[in-house]
Motif scaffolding. Sequence first.
Motif, PDB file in Angstrom:
ATOM      1  N   VAL A 118      34.892  42.776  48.241  1.00  0.00           N
ATOM      2  CA  VAL A 118      36.307  43.247  49.046  1.00  0.00           C
ATOM      3  C   VAL A 118      36.006  44.201  50.085  1.00  0.00           C
ATOM      4  O   VAL A 118      35.537  45.381  50.118  1.00  0.00           O
ATOM      5  CB  VAL A 118      37.311  43.958  48.112  1.00  0.00           C
ATOM      6  N   GLU A 146      34.836  46.353  40.216  1.00  0.00           N
ATOM      7  CA  GLU A 146      34.217  44.807  40.010  1.00  0.00           C
ATOM      8  C   GLU A 146      34.713  44.051  38.738  1.00  0.00           C
ATOM      9  O   GLU A 146      35.046  42.739  38.767  1.00  0.00           O
ATOM     10  CB  GLU A 146      32.746  44.888  39.826  1.00  0.00           C
ATOM     11  N   LEU A 149      38.160  42.848  39.458  1.00  0.00           N
ATOM     12  CA  LEU A 149      38.358  41.941  40.321  1.00  0.00           C
ATOM     13  C   LEU A 149      38.159  40.576  39.581  1.00  0.00           C
ATOM     14  O   LEU A 149      38.558  39.723  39.511  1.00  0.00           O
ATOM     15  CB  LEU A 149      37.208  41.961  41.301  1.00  0.00           C
ATOM     16  N   GLY A 150      36.829  40.554  38.659  1.00  0.00           N
ATOM     17  CA  GLY A 150      36.585  39.486  37.829  1.00  0.00           C
ATOM     18  C   GLY A 150      37.879  39.181  36.977  1.00  0.00           C
ATOM     19  O   GLY A 150      37.967  37.794  36.772  1.00  0.00           O
ATOM     20  N   ARG A 151      38.409  40.164  36.412  1.00  0.00           N
ATOM     21  CA  ARG A 151      39.554  39.725  35.529  1.00  0.00           C
ATOM     22  C   ARG A 151      40.689  38.924  36.135  1.00  0.00           C
ATOM     23  O   ARG A 151      41.270  37.659  35.763  1.00  0.00           O
ATOM     24  CB  ARG A 151      40.015  41.148  34.701  1.00  0.00           C
ATOM     25  N   TRP A 152      41.024  39.671  37.525  1.00  0.00           N
ATOM     26  CA  TRP A 152      41.961  38.966  38.324  1.00  0.00           C
ATOM     27  C   TRP A 152      41.655  37.309  38.655  1.00  0.00           C
ATOM     28  O   TRP A 152      42.549  36.585  38.746  1.00  0.00           O
ATOM     29  CB  TRP A 152      42.350  39.853  39.502  1.00  0.00           C
ATOM     30  N   THR A 153      40.265  37.506  39.181  1.00  0.00           N
ATOM     31  CA  THR A 153      39.920  36.146  39.713  1.00  0.00           C
ATOM     32  C   THR A 153      40.090  35.033  38.594  1.00  0.00           C
ATOM     33  O   THR A 153      40.365  33.916  38.952  1.00  0.00           O
ATOM     34  CB  THR A 153      38.621  36.264  40.279  1.00  0.00           C
ATOM     35  N   ALA A 154      39.675  35.660  37.419  1.00  0.00           N
ATOM     36  CA  ALA A 154      39.504  34.465  36.277  1.00  0.00           C
ATOM     37  C   ALA A 154      41.314  34.288  35.882  1.00  0.00           C
ATOM     38  O   ALA A 154      41.333  32.958  35.666  1.00  0.00           O
ATOM     39  CB  ALA A 154      38.987  35.152  35.087  1.00  0.00           C
ATOM     40  N   GLN A 155      42.126  35.075  35.744  1.00  0.00           N
ATOM     41  CA  GLN A 155      43.431  34.789  35.647  1.00  0.00           C
ATOM     42  C   GLN A 155      44.015  33.927  36.789  1.00  0.00           C
ATOM     43  O   GLN A 155      44.647  33.025  36.362  1.00  0.00           O
ATOM     44  CB  GLN A 155      44.315  36.208  35.839  1.00  0.00           C
ATOM     45  N   ARG A 156      43.586  34.074  37.982  1.00  0.00           N
ATOM     46  CA  ARG A 156      44.117  33.216  38.839  1.00  0.00           C
ATOM     47  C   ARG A 156      43.670  31.815  38.858  1.00  0.00           C
ATOM     48  O   ARG A 156      44.407  30.803  38.942  1.00  0.00           O
ATOM     49  CB  ARG A 156      43.682  33.699  40.259  1.00  0.00           C
ATOM     50  N   GLU A 157      42.222  31.765  38.371  1.00  0.00           N
ATOM     51  CA  GLU A 157      41.752  30.311  38.239  1.00  0.00           C
ATOM     52  C   GLU A 157      42.672  29.536  36.959  1.00  0.00           C
ATOM     53  O   GLU A 157      42.806  28.424  37.093  1.00  0.00           O
ATOM     54  CB  GLU A 157      40.077  30.291  38.286  1.00  0.00           C
TER      55      GLU A 157
END
Length: 185
Positions: A118, A146, A149-157
């Motif tokens: 980011v 990091e 970010l990993g949690r949010w990215t997984a949540q979005r996917e």
Amino acid sequence: MSLLPAFLDLRGARAVIVGGGRVALRRAHALLRAGLSVTVVAPEVQAEFSGLPVTVLARPYAQGDLHGAALVVAATPDARVNAQVVAEARAQGSLVNDAADAARGSLRFAAVAEEAGVQVAVSTGRELPMLAQALAQRCAELLPTEAQLGRWTAQREAALTLPEPQKHAALDTLRADIRRALGAA
Ligand SMILES: C[C@@]1(CC(=O)O)c2cc3[nH]c(cc4nc(cc5[nH]c(cc(n2)[C@H]1CCC(=O)O)[C@@](C)(CC(=O)O)[C@@H]5CCC(=O)O)C(CC(=O)O)=C4CCC(=O)O)c(CCC(=O)O)c3CC(=O)O
Ligand SMILES: NC(=O)C1=CN([C@@H]2O[C@H](COP(=O)(O)OP(=O)(O)OC[C@H]3O[C@@H](n4cnc5c(N)ncnc54)[C@H](O)[C@@H]3O)[C@@H](O)[C@H]2O)C=CC1
């Protein structure tokens, strides 16, 4: 009129920095971090350059040195030399930064806050680097870790795999979580 805010993927492209002083060193670090292949042309370079993966041509700039460069930096204390570098770069269509007179070039360097990919880059649209640095520093304090970010990215996917209206609701929840975490209204 304002500048075009954009992030360039120039991995593997050739960059030439004319000048080997403190400013050139800062530019070299920024260009290497972005994956460019860097050549420095200067009769004398800062000692730190010897520890960097750059090619050094230990001599004054000469016409033709910029051949094949996608990006050029003019960072000598000699305004005439910098102007020649800018002219050659512009004639061949390269992006160019004049470290002593940003308005002459086509590219300005930003103050950057970065964490795990980011990036927040600040330009003041003028020559006020201390403001750009202070703003970037405040932004750095807001950047998620990091792991977050990993949690949010997984949540979005995961949300994107849901059928409507659950998808919409899950994305709204994530958006609200992120805004709350960053203190955005
Ligand atoms: C226009 C611009 C250049 C461009 O990008 O084309 C520019 C111009 C000038 N800077 C000057 C001075 C200094 N700049 C720094 C540092 C940074 N300067 C950066 C950007 C920019 N500087 C662009 C505008 C940004 C904006 O405002 O939006 C940063 C953010 C990014 C970077 O350079 O990599 C970087 C922080 C990097 C980091 O923190 O990692 C320091 C060191 C320090 O502060 O520690 C000093 C010495 C102390 C002092 O003098 O302040 C001078 C006077 C020169 C003289 O003495 O003649 C000029 C020319 C003038 O003003 O005429
Ligand atoms: N954008 C920015 O953040 C800043 C810009 N500046 C400007 O950038 C310029 C460079 O600043 P510093 O790196 O501090 O200077 P410096 O004095 O540390 O280094 C100058 C470098 O230019 C080289 N050089 C001189 N003539 C040359 C030529 N004909 N061809 C190739 N290289 C040549 C020297 O060998 C040296 O490596 C200054 O003129 C200043 O106006 C200065 C501070 C910050």
